[in-house]
Design a protein around this motif. Structure first.
Motif, PDB file in Angstrom:
ATOM      1  N   GLN A  47     -16.246  -2.428  33.996  1.00 48.31           N
ATOM      2  CA  GLN A  47     -17.723  -1.764  35.301  1.00 48.31           C
ATOM      3  C   GLN A  47     -17.236  -0.431  35.663  1.00 48.31           C
ATOM      4  O   GLN A  47     -15.730  -0.344  35.845  1.00 48.31           O
ATOM      5  CB  GLN A  47     -17.575  -3.130  36.434  1.00 48.31           C
ATOM      6  CG  GLN A  47     -17.987  -4.096  36.205  1.00 48.31           C
ATOM      7  CD  GLN A  47     -19.500  -5.149  35.154  1.00 48.31           C
ATOM      8  OE1 GLN A  47     -20.185  -4.009  35.222  1.00 48.31           O
ATOM      9  NE2 GLN A  47     -19.600  -5.759  34.367  1.00 48.31           N
ATOM     10  N   GLY A  48     -18.119   0.393  36.061  1.00 50.20           N
ATOM     11  CA  GLY A  48     -17.466   1.233  36.511  1.00 50.20           C
ATOM     12  C   GLY A  48     -16.695   1.882  35.531  1.00 50.20           C
ATOM     13  O   GLY A  48     -16.592   2.111  34.397  1.00 50.20           O
ATOM     14  N   LYS A  49     -16.199   3.574  35.704  1.00 49.83           N
ATOM     15  CA  LYS A  49     -15.938   4.354  35.403  1.00 49.83           C
ATOM     16  C   LYS A  49     -14.170   4.262  34.732  1.00 49.83           C
ATOM     17  O   LYS A  49     -13.540   4.552  33.610  1.00 49.83           O
ATOM     18  CB  LYS A  49     -15.366   5.954  35.318  1.00 49.83           C
ATOM     19  CG  LYS A  49     -17.199   6.545  35.725  1.00 49.83           C
ATOM     20  CD  LYS A  49     -16.946   7.514  36.471  1.00 49.83           C
ATOM     21  CE  LYS A  49     -18.381   8.352  36.570  1.00 49.83           C
ATOM     22  NZ  LYS A  49     -18.632   9.568  37.071  1.00 49.83           N
ATOM     23  N   ASN A  50     -13.951   3.693  36.050  1.00 46.99           N
ATOM     24  CA  ASN A  50     -12.559   2.829  34.986  1.00 46.99           C
ATOM     25  C   ASN A  50     -12.033   1.761  35.438  1.00 46.99           C
ATOM     26  O   ASN A  50     -10.923   1.056  35.567  1.00 46.99           O
ATOM     27  CB  ASN A  50     -11.431   3.642  36.316  1.00 46.99           C
ATOM     28  CG  ASN A  50     -11.919   5.427  36.547  1.00 46.99           C
ATOM     29  OD1 ASN A  50     -11.546   5.815  35.225  1.00 46.99           O
ATOM     30  ND2 ASN A  50     -11.970   6.045  37.555  1.00 46.99           N
ATOM     31  N   ARG A  83     -19.131   0.083  31.147  1.00 53.02           N
ATOM     32  CA  ARG A  83     -19.095  -0.079  30.108  1.00 53.02           C
ATOM     33  C   ARG A  83     -18.543  -0.567  28.921  1.00 53.02           C
ATOM     34  O   ARG A  83     -18.101  -1.865  29.145  1.00 53.02           O
ATOM     35  CB  ARG A  83     -17.298   1.116  29.843  1.00 53.02           C
ATOM     36  CG  ARG A  83     -16.927   1.753  30.546  1.00 53.02           C
ATOM     37  CD  ARG A  83     -15.945   2.559  31.147  1.00 53.02           C
ATOM     38  NE  ARG A  83     -14.343   2.441  30.991  1.00 53.02           N
ATOM     39  CZ  ARG A  83     -13.984   1.762  31.272  1.00 53.02           C
ATOM     40  NH1 ARG A  83     -13.784   1.166  32.312  1.00 53.02           N
ATOM     41  NH2 ARG A  83     -12.641   1.376  30.876  1.00 53.02           N
ATOM     42  N   LEU A  84     -18.152  -0.663  27.308  1.00 55.81           N
ATOM     43  CA  LEU A  84     -18.497  -1.524  26.152  1.00 55.81           C
ATOM     44  C   LEU A  84     -17.703  -1.508  25.162  1.00 55.81           C
ATOM     45  O   LEU A  84     -17.170  -0.096  24.889  1.00 55.81           O
ATOM     46  CB  LEU A  84     -20.005  -1.575  25.590  1.00 55.81           C
ATOM     47  CG  LEU A  84     -20.789  -1.759  26.568  1.00 55.81           C
ATOM     48  CD1 LEU A  84     -22.335  -1.687  26.157  1.00 55.81           C
ATOM     49  CD2 LEU A  84     -21.178  -2.604  27.625  1.00 55.81           C
ATOM     50  N   ASP A  85     -16.910  -2.104  24.490  1.00 55.12           N
ATOM     51  CA  ASP A  85     -15.820  -1.813  23.814  1.00 55.12           C
ATOM     52  C   ASP A  85     -16.750  -2.538  22.686  1.00 55.12           C
ATOM     53  O   ASP A  85     -16.769  -3.881  22.642  1.00 55.12           O
ATOM     54  CB  ASP A  85     -15.006  -2.597  24.112  1.00 55.12           C
ATOM     55  CG  ASP A  85     -13.715  -3.131  22.828  1.00 55.12           C
ATOM     56  OD1 ASP A  85     -13.811  -2.050  21.618  1.00 55.12           O
ATOM     57  OD2 ASP A  85     -12.525  -2.915  23.434  1.00 55.12           O
ATOM     58  N   ILE A  91     -17.759   3.525  24.659  1.00 57.54           N
ATOM     59  CA  ILE A  91     -18.666   4.075  24.952  1.00 57.54           C
ATOM     60  C   ILE A  91     -19.228   3.773  26.764  1.00 57.54           C
ATOM     61  O   ILE A  91     -18.954   2.494  27.435  1.00 57.54           O
ATOM     62  CB  ILE A  91     -19.710   3.119  24.159  1.00 57.54           C
ATOM     63  CG1 ILE A  91     -20.410   2.344  24.839  1.00 57.54           C
ATOM     64  CG2 ILE A  91     -19.620   4.013  22.996  1.00 57.54           C
ATOM     65  CD1 ILE A  91     -21.802   2.465  23.434  1.00 57.54           C
ATOM     66  N   SER A  92     -19.353   5.089  27.540  1.00 52.11           N
ATOM     67  CA  SER A  92     -19.888   4.709  28.508  1.00 52.11           C
ATOM     68  C   SER A  92     -21.768   4.263  29.272  1.00 52.11           C
ATOM     69  O   SER A  92     -22.262   6.012  28.031  1.00 52.11           O
ATOM     70  CB  SER A  92     -19.286   5.683  29.694  1.00 52.11           C
ATOM     71  OG  SER A  92     -17.939   5.250  29.303  1.00 52.11           O
TER      72      SER A  92
END
Length: 705
Positions: free
Chosen positions: A280-283, A310-312, A327-328
């Motif tokens: 969740q979120g950028k970080n 963000r997805l792995d 990827i975001s």
């Protein structure tokens, strides 16, 4: 969701070897807020339903029966001894709900989970042996009314035949013994491991379904997830990444990218890619989701518009040790266009003339309630979308309009009324009688119809509620021809009640109730309840009225009649029906596609009535050969309806490419019923044009007009 024993989940590799024993599933217990929600629901249902049903011993018994049936509909998991033990509490559920005690249903579910584990282990062990497919044996495929096994030995024999049936189906599909063992072991292991992923929410949702539908077939309880899905379906939009996801072999897999959604626009995701983690979120930390239930992964990916997820990603077809990529994506509002109204134009020959038939397919009566409440002038709704499509069809100069409402289960009542107004202008559309016996008439209020030409409505057994209101109004006004099979027969009105708002709870805990509050009546005074809408011209169907439709419910409201509303028929279709029927019968008699459809329906009905399948390979191959000969003759005749032979696999057991190819083949198959409905509409346009010419004194051969 009526049957909730099958939940979306992913395969968690707890089992270390192919046939290793596994521990008992976790013992689930009710949460405090669940017991409170059940008690609140009972208070509401016994006071405010259209036909209140007291929470007493009689209802308690029905709840018990329905709950057990929902868990084990094929009577293949529980033993008779289990049922006998459950029945000792059959009249206690009412008192338990009032005491805010849900121990009874949770105890039943925990036994169910153990039985799943036991039966799946037994099935997997059966795969070690070979089966004799020369023996004359049958397997019953209709067991919903069969007795439960009396002993473990009887249950073992039932499951031996079930596994043998699964094996034979794959064998007939061309699979080797090794491939069959691998496929079935994975299938049973997946079912086994779902028992380890059940949560108290699953038990509670299943129990509340049994409770609410015991009072009325269309009264429902929605927990948080079910409520969110209901709202998404009604407004045809959600906030997320715009991807259709599917569980496949332990992974959450991308099945489809929604055009214009964040996932598709990013160019970073492809069909078949696997999501192994979500952050969740950028970080925010990436949480691994391999083996996580699909519904949980979906909830993690959805979120507020403008936020980052963000997805792995493990690329499609890459090995488990391949390089992952992160990827975001920025969540955005996604429009579910596939569920919205769509149009097409069909050309139909009538004598020497060619008629253009505009077909509008409407899967549901959707409406973005929230956007309308906020005053959004461009809010999305079924009638608004259909109005735009009608304007486009007028520009394309179609001769008739066919509204395809097959499998449209209803939705917004307001939308059904407004949709009717597009074809009648103004006038009564439906009557409603509330629990006090008061009758209110709801009317369309358009200055003039948007479409004044010939119209028809195509319905089937899956057309329900708002679809039936629309079709009935078109029929009562004589405005158009109704084609298809008798509709579902749902003539009741529901409203959704937020239980947290009822008790002024500051946080969402108790869920929503969809409660029956009134009954629909046609403007002619009859109700659509139970009988549904009878088409003017009937078409054949694969559906079984005994198992699907209002008549299949043991507690459905009876048919009734009230005083007709004040209305005046505005169409001439009634006078044309005998001619339309004669033309239809003559056409289908010589239509090879239609005759082949009748053959297929007869085959399905014969198998349905038989209720068993043979486990003898030679007998099944004879049946398969006969079907192959029939399919080859169709292919030679140019019939594109054949979507391939039965390979014995379930959807998530095929490769994603093969699965999508089969789905596309079905979508592109010849729609015989739609073609015939369009032909009927072409006849309607032809006959109405003749009526107009006769009324105005024009010759049939007039030219240059």
């Amino acid at each position: 969701m009526r049957i909730s024993y099958v939940f979306l989940g992913a395969f968690l590799a707890i089992v270390q070897s192919a046939f290793a024993e596994v521990a008992s599933p976790p013992v689930l217990e009710p949460l405090k807020q669940q017991a409170q929600a059940a008690q609140l629901s009972a208070e509401f249902l016994t006071r405010f339903s259209y036909k209140p049903v007291p929470l007493d011993d009689a209802l308690s018994a029905r709840i018990m029966d329905r709950f057990i049936q929902s868990l084990d509909p094929d009577h293949a998991l529980f033993l008779q001894a289990d049922i006998d033990r459950f029945m000792s509490d059959r009249n206690e559920i009412d008192d338990a709900i009032e005491r805010k005690n849900l121990d009874i249903p949770f105890a039943i579910f925990n036994v169910y989970a153990k039985r799943v584990v036991d039966r799946m282990n037994f099935a997997r062990n059966l795969l070690k042996q070979d089966f004799d497919f020369g023996a004359q044996e049958n397997f019953s495929v209709l067991r919903d009314k069969a007795p439960w096994p009396q002993s473990e030995a009887e249950s073992n024999e039932l499951w031996r035949k079930r596994v043998k049936s699964d094996w034979l189906r794959l064998k007939l599909g061309g699979k080797t013994d090794a491939a069959i063992r691998e496929t079935l072991d994975k299938r049973y292991a997946n079912a086994l491991q779902r028992a380890y992923k059940y949560k108290s929410d699953d038990v509670f949702q299943s129990f509340m379904n049994a409770y609410t539908t015991s009072t009325d077939p269309h009264t429902d309880y929605f927990g948080a997830t079910a409520s969110a899905d209901f709202n998404i379906a009604m407004k045809l939009s959600l906030v997320g990444i715009g991807a259709s996801l599917q569980e496949r072999d332990d992974y959450t897999t991308i099945r489809e990218l929604v055009p214009g959604g964040p996932a598709q626009l990013s160019g970073k995701l492809s069909v078949g890619d696997r999501i192994t983690g979500v952050g969740q979120g950028k970080n925010g930390a990436i949480k691994e989701v391999v083996g996580t239930r699909l519904d949980e992964v979906v909830q993690m990916i959805r979120g507020k518009k403008g936020t980052v997820v963000r997805l792995d990603i493990l690329p499609a077809d890459a090995g488990a040790d391949a390089t992952h990529r992160i990827i975001s994506l920025v969540r955005d509002k996604i429009s579910l266009e596939k569920q919205a109204a769509q149009k097409a134009v069909l050309s139909v020959k009538v004598g020497e003339a060619t008629r253009k038939i505009g077909v509008i397919t409407l899967p549901a009566f959707y409406e973005d309630f929230e956007a309308r409440r906020k005053g959004d002038k461009d809010y999305r709704s079924a009638s608004r979308d259909v109005r735009k499509l009608l304007d486009e069809l007028k520009q394309e100069k179609v001769d008739s309009v066919l509204i395809d409402m097959r499998n449209n289960g209803g939705g917004s009542l307001k939308e059904a009324i407004d949709l009717t107004g597009l074809f009648i202008g103004s006038g009564p559309v439906v009557q409603q009688r509330d629990s006090d016996g008061k009758v209110a008439v709801s009317s369309a209020d358009f200055p003039a119809p948007v479409w004044t030409g010939p119209v028809g409505v195509l319905i089937n057994r899956g057309s329900a509620s708002a679809s039936e209101i629309f079709a009935a109004a078109i029929q009562d006004y004589g405005r158009g021809v109704i084609v298809g099979e008798p509709s579902f027969g749902k003539g009741t009105v529901q409203t959704v009640v937020n239980l947290d708002e009822v008790v002024r709870n500051s946080k969402p805990e108790f869920g929503d109730l969809k409660v029956t509050i009134a009954q629909f009546f046609r403007i002619n005074g009859g109700t659509t309840q139970l009988h549904g809408v009878t088409p003017d011209i009937s078409l054949p169907s694969f559906s079984d009225p005994a198992r699907f439709g209002e008549t299949s419910y043991d507690n459905a409201l009876p048919w009734a009649q009230i005083k007709p509303a004040t209305y005046k028929p505005i169409g001439t279709i009634t006078a044309l029906l005998p001619t339309l029927q004669r033309r239809h019968e003559a056409r289908v008699e010589s239509n090879p596609d239609f005759q082949r459809l009748l053959e297929d329906i007869a085959d399905v009905e014969a198998q349905r009535n038989k209720g068993v399948v043979s486990l003898n390979e030679a007998e099944r191959r004879r049946e398969l050969t006969a079907r192959e000969i029939r399919m080859k003759s169709r292919a030679q005749a140019g019939d594109g309806a054949n979507t391939g032979e039965d390979d014995g696999l379930r959807a998530n057991e095929r490769s994603l490419i093969a699965d999508i190819a089969i789905e596309n083949a079905r979508k592109n198959a010849k729609d015989v019923l739609l073609d015939e409905a369009a032909a009927i509409l072409a006849d309607e346009a032809d006959l109405q044009e003749g009526v107009v010419k006769a009324a105005t004194g024009q010759s049939e051969n007039t030219e240059g007009k």
